[in-house]
Design an enzyme around this catalytic site. Structure first.
Site, short mmCIF file in Angstrom:
data_model
loop_
_atom_site.label_atom_id
_atom_site.label_comp_id
_atom_site.label_asym_id
_atom_site.label_seq_id
_atom_site.Cartn_x
_atom_site.Cartn_y
_atom_site.Cartn_z
N CYS A 180 0.83 -1.21 0.00
CA CYS A 180 0.00 0.00 0.00
C CYS A 180 0.86 1.26 0.00
O CYS A 180 0.45 2.30 -0.53
CB CYS A 180 -0.94 -0.01 1.20
SG CYS A 180 -0.10 -0.15 2.80
N HIS A 455 -1.78 1.32 7.46
CA HIS A 455 -2.18 1.18 6.06
C HIS A 455 -2.16 2.55 5.40
O HIS A 455 -2.58 3.55 6.00
CB HIS A 455 -3.60 0.58 5.98
CG HIS A 455 -4.11 0.43 4.58
ND1 HIS A 455 -3.53 -0.41 3.65
CD2 HIS A 455 -5.15 1.05 3.94
CE1 HIS A 455 -4.21 -0.32 2.52
NE2 HIS A 455 -5.18 0.56 2.67
#
Length: 543
Positions: A180, A455
């Site tokens: 990510c 994230h």
């Protein structure tokens, strides 16, 4: 509002019905542009503010930091107390304009309205005023006037014969195993106007490049895929493999830092792209991100100042954890920049004055931005690591408020030096109009979660619309949602509203194109001459 909807052109019908002459509107906009320019200088230079006559409301006589002017008469009034609206209703003048932005308000529609012709006149008046009042000079000539592009006959034919393709640049990227961090940075690259124009204009073609493990080729592939008609999520597998080959520290499926990947990508693109002069590199990385930091070290004993400059590709800003007894303070991007550029005391053994010849106990160091890059990248230092104790590492969750438009003039070396001279009583001219320091937000990289299980996501602007990119998921968002991600914002990207250029100089790509055209004509002439000689030889042989 219903009258606006009934208009086929989508613009307010009352603008055309007002019978205002374009010359009158243009003259009004020029006066507004001059006032805007002088007012912005007075805000940056408080000592000079008294020399500028501030406009007052025609009803309550209160000062107007943001005046609204009637387009029909000389009245100007305040918006907050509704005096300008009352003037429009009582006089029937219908239209007024926000002096700072050029936005038109129509009392009949009861809302701000848009008209392309009026908007173009305001932009032209603003640009013309800035050109005439810019302090930067090229010899004895003023700033080169702006000329809009208009296609010639050849370019018009090429545009008419081209087939338009849908390429919105809103394509998700597959998560290939805790990647990510890479996806968020790649989406910010895709939203970067300078990088987008570079790769989509075929400045680097992966099909023609002969370099092995070339990150530029992989970047060209990413831009080709993202700006294609295909809307299914794309997996940048070859980009990831090339990154692993170039940087073993980023290889594997462990969590990585987005800022570290960002700096690695810039370095690899710089290494693989061509373009340099005897003075500096002109690759796309330096052309887009490179600026200069100025460091001024002052010896308080003798007053000697030592100045040094260093290259800058991004600005890392310190954050203070609000949980440590500072909950009453609000962190903003501007406050972080003020802390970044404020003088700091150096230790007794950190600096030896060249003039005194001694290590001074009273020495201060101040950082400022000597050269602003076209693209500004800010990193908020949210991850705090204590030396020798990895278990003590934690994430600073303090929210940081950042704007959609930022003016960087107060943090530049020129403006800070100007303020120092004014404090000593020796004033100087402000270095250029306010617009030359304004930047627009186009992307924000966010980090959600904690330091070990976080994230990365990305907000990016596409055609004046905002979208949120969460790996393969792309959702329509808004500027408000982007600005609301204060506690998650990790990196912010701004692009300069007005790009700098060398005045009265032909762009290098035009010089190269003209030189190649001359060489091509010379090659064709030689080929034709050789062919004619062969024909003559054949004729002589037949005789």
């Amino acid at each position: 509002m219903s009258q606006m909807a009934d208009n086929a052109s989508g613009t307010c019908p009352h603008i055309a019905e007002s019978s205002l002459e374009p010359l009158h509107i243009s003259h009004k906009f020029k006066s507004m542009a001059v006032w805007n320019l002088r007012y912005s200088h007075s805000i940056t230079r408080p000592a000079k503010r008294r020399k500028l006559a501030a406009p007052t409301c025609g009803t309550c006589d209160s000062p107007l930091p943001r005046p609204f002017a009637c387009l029909r008469c000389s009245y100007s009034g305040c918006w907050r107390d509704g005096h300008v609206k009352r003037h429009l209703e009582e006089t029937g003048h219908t239209l007024c304009v926000d002096v700072k932005t050029g936005s038109i308000f129509c009392s009949e529609c009861g809302d701000f309205v848009y008209d392309s012709g009026v908007n173009s006149m305001f932009a032209a008046a603003t640009i013309t005023t800035e050109e005439k009042n810019t302090s930067f000079r090229d010899g004895t000539r003023c700033r080169e006037p702006f000329r809009s592009w208009s296609p010639n006959t050849k370019e018009t034919a090429a545009l008419e014969s081209s087939v338009p393709a849908a390429c919105y640049g809103r394509r998700g990227l597959l998560n290939l195993g805790q990647t990510c961090f890479m996806n968020a940075i790649l989406q910010s690259f895709a939203a970067n106007p300078l990088l987008r124009h570079y790769f989509l204009s075929d400045k680097h073609n992966y099909q023609l490049c002969k370099n092995e493990a070339c990150i530029c080729c992989e970047m060209d592939k990413v831009f080709t895929e993202v700006f294609s008609e295909n809307t299914t999520p794309y997996g940048p597998t070859s980009f990831l493999a090339t990154t692993w080959q170039a940087s073993p520290d980023l290889s594997g499926y462990a969590q990585q830092d987005a800022h570290e990947f960002f700096m690695h990508a810039l370095n690899e693109i710089h290494t693989k792209t061509r373009g340099s002069t005897k003075l500096h590199c002109i690759c796309i990385v330096h052309s887009a991100f490179a600026g200069q930091l100025q460091s001024d070290v002052k010896c308080e004993r003798c007053g000697n100042v030592t100045t040094a400059t260093d290259p800058m590709f991004d600005i890392s800003l310190e954050l203070q954890d609000k949980s440590l007894g500072q909950a009453g303070q609000e962190l903003t991007l501007a406050s972080c920049l003020r802390k970044f550029t404020q003088p700091e005391k150096l230790g007794p053994n950190q600096y030896s004055c060249a003039k005194c010849g001694k290590a001074s106990h009273a020495t201060s160091k101040r950082l400022s931005i000597r050269k602003l890059p076209p693209v500004l990248s800010f990193q908020f230092k949210r991850f705090e690591h204590k030396a020798g104790d990895k278990s003590a590492a934690h994430k600073i969750e303090a929210p940081v408020r950042f704007p959609s438009i930022i003016n960087m003039a107060p943090f530049t070396s020129a403006v800070m030096d100007m303020k120092d001279r004014e404090a000593k009583g020796s004033g100087t001219e402000f270095p250029g109009p306010r617009a030359m320091y304004e930047y627009d937000l186009f992307s924000v990289v966010c980090h959600e979660g904690q330091i070990n299980n976080g994230h990365y996501t990305c907000f990016a602007r596409s055609r004046d619309e905002w979208y949120r990119f969460d790996d393969d998921k792309v959702t329509h968002s808004s500027l408000g949602a982007c600005l609301g991600s204060q506690s998650q914002a990790y990196m912010c990207f701004y692009v300069k509203r007005h790009l700098d250029y060398e005045p009265y100089v032909t762009p290098s790509y035009k010089v190269t194109r003209e030189a190649e055209a001359v060489k091509e004509r010379e090659r064709e002439r030689k080929k034709e001459a050789a062919r004619m000689r062969e024909v003559e030889d054949d004729l002589l042989a037949m005789v």
